[in-house]
Design a protein around this motif. Structure first.
Motif, PDB file in Angstrom:
ATOM      1  N   MET A   1       0.996  -1.212  -0.096  1.00 44.66           N
ATOM      2  CA  MET A   1      -0.091  -0.176   0.067  1.00 44.66           C
ATOM      3  C   MET A   1       0.881   1.299  -0.063  1.00 44.66           C
ATOM      4  SD  MET A   1      -2.608   1.107   2.947  1.00 44.66           S
ATOM      5  CE  MET A   1      -2.504   2.682   3.454  1.00 44.66           C
ATOM      6  N   GLU A   2       0.609   2.134  -0.621  1.00 44.21           N
ATOM      7  CA  GLU A   2       1.455   3.346  -1.099  1.00 44.21           C
ATOM      8  C   GLU A   2       0.578   4.311  -0.135  1.00 44.21           C
ATOM      9  OE1 GLU A   2       4.189   4.181  -2.477  1.00 44.21           O
ATOM     10  OE2 GLU A   2       4.531   1.927  -2.807  1.00 44.21           O
ATOM     11  N   THR A  12       8.159   8.181  -1.723  1.00 42.62           N
ATOM     12  CA  THR A  12       8.281   6.873  -1.136  1.00 42.62           C
ATOM     13  C   THR A  12       9.491   6.142  -1.805  1.00 42.62           C
ATOM     14  OG1 THR A  12       6.855   5.974  -2.857  1.00 42.62           O
ATOM     15  CG2 THR A  12       5.859   6.533  -1.101  1.00 42.62           C
ATOM     16  N   THR A  13       9.987   4.997  -1.146  1.00 33.58           N
ATOM     17  CA  THR A  13      10.929   4.216  -1.624  1.00 33.58           C
ATOM     18  C   THR A  13      11.065   3.917  -3.157  1.00 33.58           C
ATOM     19  OG1 THR A  13      11.443   3.268   0.480  1.00 33.58           O
ATOM     20  CG2 THR A  13      12.283   2.169  -1.338  1.00 33.58           C
ATOM     21  N   ARG A  28      17.356   1.399  -0.370  1.00 30.84           N
ATOM     22  CA  ARG A  28      17.229   0.906   1.170  1.00 30.84           C
ATOM     23  C   ARG A  28      18.860   0.470   1.532  1.00 30.84           C
ATOM     24  NH1 ARG A  28      12.288  -1.350  -0.432  1.00 30.84           N
ATOM     25  NH2 ARG A  28      13.130  -3.237  -1.653  1.00 30.84           N
ATOM     26  N   ASP A  29      19.670   0.144   0.453  1.00 33.13           N
ATOM     27  CA  ASP A  29      20.938  -0.051   0.583  1.00 33.13           C
ATOM     28  C   ASP A  29      21.815   1.221   1.031  1.00 33.13           C
ATOM     29  OD1 ASP A  29      23.448  -1.833   0.625  1.00 33.13           O
ATOM     30  OD2 ASP A  29      23.937  -0.593  -1.323  1.00 33.13           O
ATOM     31  N   SER A  42       7.140   5.393   8.311  1.00 33.77           N
ATOM     32  CA  SER A  42       7.121   4.288   9.405  1.00 33.77           C
ATOM     33  C   SER A  42       8.342   3.594   8.902  1.00 33.77           C
ATOM     34  CB  SER A  42       5.642   3.586   9.393  1.00 33.77           C
ATOM     35  OG  SER A  42       5.611   2.913   8.004  1.00 33.77           O
ATOM     36  N   PRO A  43       8.586   2.576   9.796  1.00 31.88           N
ATOM     37  CA  PRO A  43       9.861   1.798   9.264  1.00 31.88           C
ATOM     38  C   PRO A  43       9.657   0.749   8.090  1.00 31.88           C
ATOM     39  CG  PRO A  43       9.445   1.567  11.907  1.00 31.88           C
ATOM     40  CD  PRO A  43       8.394   2.367  11.236  1.00 31.88           C
ATOM     41  N   ARG A  44       8.199   0.583   8.003  1.00 34.41           N
ATOM     42  CA  ARG A  44       7.966  -0.250   6.770  1.00 34.41           C
ATOM     43  C   ARG A  44       7.495   0.668   5.459  1.00 34.41           C
ATOM     44  NH1 ARG A  44       7.125  -5.598   7.412  1.00 34.41           N
ATOM     45  NH2 ARG A  44       5.839  -5.778   5.573  1.00 34.41           N
ATOM     46  N   ARG A  45       7.190   1.704   5.792  1.00 31.33           N
ATOM     47  CA  ARG A  45       6.899   2.749   4.669  1.00 31.33           C
ATOM     48  C   ARG A  45       7.631   4.112   4.938  1.00 31.33           C
ATOM     49  NH1 ARG A  45       5.124  -0.747   1.461  1.00 31.33           N
ATOM     50  NH2 ARG A  45       2.973  -1.674   1.915  1.00 31.33           N
TER      51      ARG A  45
END
Length: 71
Positions: A1-2, A12-13, A28-29, A42-45
């Motif tokens: 979910m975006e 976003t990522t 992420r790297d 958030s940590p996941r988003r």
């Protein structure tokens, strides 16, 4: 979910990856290596500032021991 909507100037990522022409794993790297810092979410988003993403794209990347040099 975006996210339904983000503040202006934040991505976003997956959006950051598209802006830089890399895969989301690369974003992420960069965070893991300290080249890019999260701006919130958030940590996941996580979300990132556009200026930080562009700076990270141009920044020299730390290498790992034994990694081949790019030619």
């Amino acid at each position: 979910m975006e996210y339904a909507s983000l503040p202006p100037g934040q991505l976003t990522t997956s959006q950051a990856a598209m802006a830089c022409g890399v895969k989301p794993d690369t974003i992420r790297d960069w965070v893991r290596r300290g080249v890019l810092k999260r701006a919130g979410g958030s940590p996941r988003r996580p979300i990132y500032r556009v200026d930080d993403i562009l700076a990270a794209q141009q920044a020299p990347k730390p290498t790992r021991a034994g990694q081949r040099a790019q030619q």
